[in-house]
Design an enzyme around this catalytic site. Structure first.
Site, PDB file in Angstrom:
ATOM      1  N   LYS A  88      86.942 -95.311 -44.880  1.00  0.00           N
ATOM      2  CA  LYS A  88      87.023 -95.885 -46.218  1.00  0.00           C
ATOM      3  C   LYS A  88      85.617 -96.207 -46.712  1.00  0.00           C
ATOM      4  CE  LYS A  88      89.762 -99.138 -48.949  1.00  0.00           C
ATOM      5  NZ  LYS A  88      90.645-100.327 -48.953  1.00  0.00           N
ATOM      6  N   ASN A 126      97.200 -96.031 -57.209  1.00  0.00           N
ATOM      7  CA  ASN A 126      96.603 -97.176 -56.524  1.00  0.00           C
ATOM      8  C   ASN A 126      95.536 -97.812 -57.412  1.00  0.00           C
ATOM      9  OD1 ASN A 126      93.602 -96.931 -55.319  1.00  0.00           O
ATOM     10  ND2 ASN A 126      94.486 -94.861 -55.481  1.00  0.00           N
ATOM     11  N   ASN A 185      80.697 -91.220 -52.523  1.00  0.00           N
ATOM     12  CA  ASN A 185      81.784 -91.459 -53.467  1.00  0.00           C
ATOM     13  C   ASN A 185      81.228 -91.566 -54.885  1.00  0.00           C
ATOM     14  OD1 ASN A 185      83.934 -92.425 -54.978  1.00  0.00           O
ATOM     15  ND2 ASN A 185      84.672 -93.821 -53.393  1.00  0.00           N
ATOM     16  N   PHE A 186      81.258 -90.437 -55.590  1.00  0.00           N
ATOM     17  CA  PHE A 186      80.851 -90.389 -56.992  1.00  0.00           C
ATOM     18  C   PHE A 186      82.083 -90.309 -57.899  1.00  0.00           C
ATOM     19  CE2 PHE A 186      76.893 -88.127 -55.295  1.00  0.00           C
ATOM     20  CZ  PHE A 186      76.089 -89.242 -55.434  1.00  0.00           C
ATOM     21  N   SER A 187      83.210 -90.867 -57.444  1.00  0.00           N
ATOM     22  CA  SER A 187      84.449 -90.500 -58.116  1.00  0.00           C
ATOM     23  C   SER A 187      85.531 -91.565 -58.191  1.00  0.00           C
ATOM     24  CB  SER A 187      85.035 -89.267 -57.411  1.00  0.00           C
ATOM     25  OG  SER A 187      85.050 -89.449 -56.004  1.00  0.00           O
ATOM     26  N   CYS A 188      85.355 -92.715 -57.579  1.00  0.00           N
ATOM     27  CA  CYS A 188      86.387 -93.747 -57.663  1.00  0.00           C
ATOM     28  C   CYS A 188      86.599 -94.100 -59.140  1.00  0.00           C
ATOM     29  CB  CYS A 188      85.985 -94.984 -56.878  1.00  0.00           C
ATOM     30  SG  CYS A 188      87.247 -96.275 -56.856  1.00  0.00           S
ATOM     31  N   LYS A 226      81.593 -86.277 -53.428  1.00  0.00           N
ATOM     32  CA  LYS A 226      83.004 -86.296 -53.804  1.00  0.00           C
ATOM     33  C   LYS A 226      83.122 -86.422 -55.316  1.00  0.00           C
ATOM     34  CE  LYS A 226      87.420 -88.369 -52.442  1.00  0.00           C
ATOM     35  NZ  LYS A 226      88.064 -89.363 -51.543  1.00  0.00           N
ATOM     36  N   ASN A 253      88.996 -86.479 -56.279  1.00  0.00           N
ATOM     37  CA  ASN A 253      89.443 -87.851 -56.096  1.00  0.00           C
ATOM     38  C   ASN A 253      90.629 -88.067 -57.044  1.00  0.00           C
ATOM     39  OD1 ASN A 253      89.605 -90.619 -55.416  1.00  0.00           O
ATOM     40  ND2 ASN A 253      87.380 -90.789 -55.288  1.00  0.00           N
ATOM     41  N   THR A 254      91.135 -89.275 -57.102  1.00  0.00           N
ATOM     42  CA  THR A 254      92.344 -89.536 -57.878  1.00  0.00           C
ATOM     43  C   THR A 254      92.116 -89.420 -59.386  1.00  0.00           C
ATOM     44  OG1 THR A 254      91.840 -91.891 -57.728  1.00  0.00           O
ATOM     45  CG2 THR A 254      93.407 -90.991 -56.130  1.00  0.00           C
TER      46      THR A 254
END
Length: 424
Positions: A88, A126, A185-188, A226, A253-254
């Site tokens: 995570k 989420n 993580n470039f995408s949350c 990402k 990502n989502t």
């Protein structure tokens, strides 16, 4: 395989000979412009892959999220046989990360028939943030996992605010634990954009280029970027990330979403003290969207980066071996699963491997590379589809006009051949 010196593997301009021999090429004749002939071997298909110098027993990777949130669950993933685990996402200051409950909501298909039976879960939202555990704790667990599973691939997912020193410190600290690679993580899509984190970077190519430059100047292990699907053309930021030194792209990502409104309470879901916020959408319903995004990235990588050692990790709605095969057919080296694990458990990897092998046996493929990227060549423009169909119709009409030459007459088919040339 012997353990790898990843510091050497990561070098931007240095490719060890042993890896140069095993790394896949986008321009292999068997996949581009030529018919693919499956292997005649009847041996059990080999699911192992080598990606950016990292050897995995199969292409199935735990996607960053709850399934990789602590030592216990990541250990379970390795024990069950996952090819790699992405933890995570961590940042320097976990105290700024405060999660709420409930933080998930599900979308179900309409149940068959009447009654109160619940339909199949096809969508999952989420509003969960990145890891809320102290960085020191996560680092300690990374180190413990690498000591216990030295030959398994552990990837750290990282995210930071727009601060070069913070990114450099975070990279240095996670690398000291012995992790094998980094996914940035470039995408949350929720919770962090206001701090120039996550999707706020992935949606701004100028910002992305700068941050990727910081990351790749510091990192000594392979770096995957990402990507967010919440953008018009996902190939644009993917191109920037690769040109800025990243070895791989992970997508998607989502998808930003509102799961729904409770028609009894008139409140949105998931409902926290009567309120909610848009969140990230995943599960089976996003699979076609993910395939389109991965296809777009793969075509860009093939045309612009050729046979350079870049990788692609497909993400989105994977619950079966067939779902995974589709990503690989579009050019993905690995396939990530997150929501699927939350719904079906860590043991689902055995089902995924078995079903992927069944697919390979059906086509007589002996390795992942035998079919990786094979379907990419069949995507074209709508204008080209019109042209192809017009040509096909004209060709069929030509056949219906009858024999092309006197030499084509046959005795057995004489009547039918005559009829083929009658106009009324």
């Amino acid at each position: 395989m012997a353990s790898l010196n990843l510091t050497q593997v990561r070098g931007k301009n240095f490719v060890p000979a042993e890896f140069a021999r095993t790394r896949p090429s986008w321009n292999r004749p068997s996949r581009v412009g030529f018919k693919v002939f499956a292997s005649e071997s009847q041996a059990e298909p080999d699911l192992s892959v080598t990606v950016n110098g990292l050897h995995m027993p199969n292409p199935f990777v735990i996607g960053s999220g709850p399934p990789g949130t602590n030592y216990t669950v990541m250990k379970r993933a390795f024990d069950e046989g996952w090819g790699a685990v992405i933890a995570k996402t961590v940042s320097l200051d976990a105290a700024k990360v405060i999660n709420v409950t409930p933080r998930y909501a599900r979308l179900r298909a309409e149940p068959n028939g009447s009654g109160k039976a619940k339909g199949q879960i096809i969508g999952w939202e989420n509003i969960e943030l990145i890891s809320d555990r102290p960085l020191e704790t996560m680092l300690k667990e990374f180190k413990q996992l690498k000591e216990e599973y030295p030959d398994r691939i552990l990837i750290a997912s990282i995210m930071e605010e727009y601060n070069k020193a913070a990114w450099e410190e975070l990279i240095d600290r996670v690398e000291q634990t012995g992790i094998d690679a980094i996914e940035v993580n470039f995408s949350c899509p929720h919770g962090m954009p206001e701090r120039k984190m996550g999707a706020a970077v992935g949606q701004d190519c100028a910002l992305l280029e700068e941050v990727c430059g910081w990351v790749n100047a510091k990192a000594t292990v392979p770096v995957w970027a990402k990507m967010t699907p919440n953008i018009t053309d996902i190939a644009l930021p993917a191109r920037v990330a690769l040109r800025s030194g990243c070895e791989g792209i992970a997508a998607i990502n989502t998808i930003m979403s509102v799961m729904g409104i409770n028609l009894d309470t008139l409140r949105p879901e998931p409902c926290v003290e009567g309120y909610s916020t848009p969140g990230g959408y995943s599960s089976k319903a996003v699979h076609p969207i993910a395939l389109a995004k991965v296809m777009s990235i793969a075509k860009m990588m093939k045309s612009e980066f050729g046979d350079k050692d870049h990788s692609l990790s497909g993400i989105g709605g994977v619950e079966t071996g067939g779902d995974a095969a589709e990503f690989i057919l579009l050019g993905a080296n690995t396939v990530q699963v997150c929501t699927g694990v939350m719904m079906h458990g860590y043991g689902v990897v055995k089902k995924l491997c078995s079903e992927l092998k069944d697919f390979m046996k059906a086509h007589n493929f002996s390795s992942i590379e035998d079919f990786r990227g094979v379907s990419l060549q069949y995507f074209t423009t709508h204008t080209d589809l019109v042209r192809r169909q017009k040509e096909a119709i004209e060709q069929r009409k030509a056949v219906r006009k009858g024999l092309q030459s006197d030499k084509d007459w046959t005795g057995d088919g004489f009547v039918k051949e005559t009829e083929s040339m009658v106009s009324n």
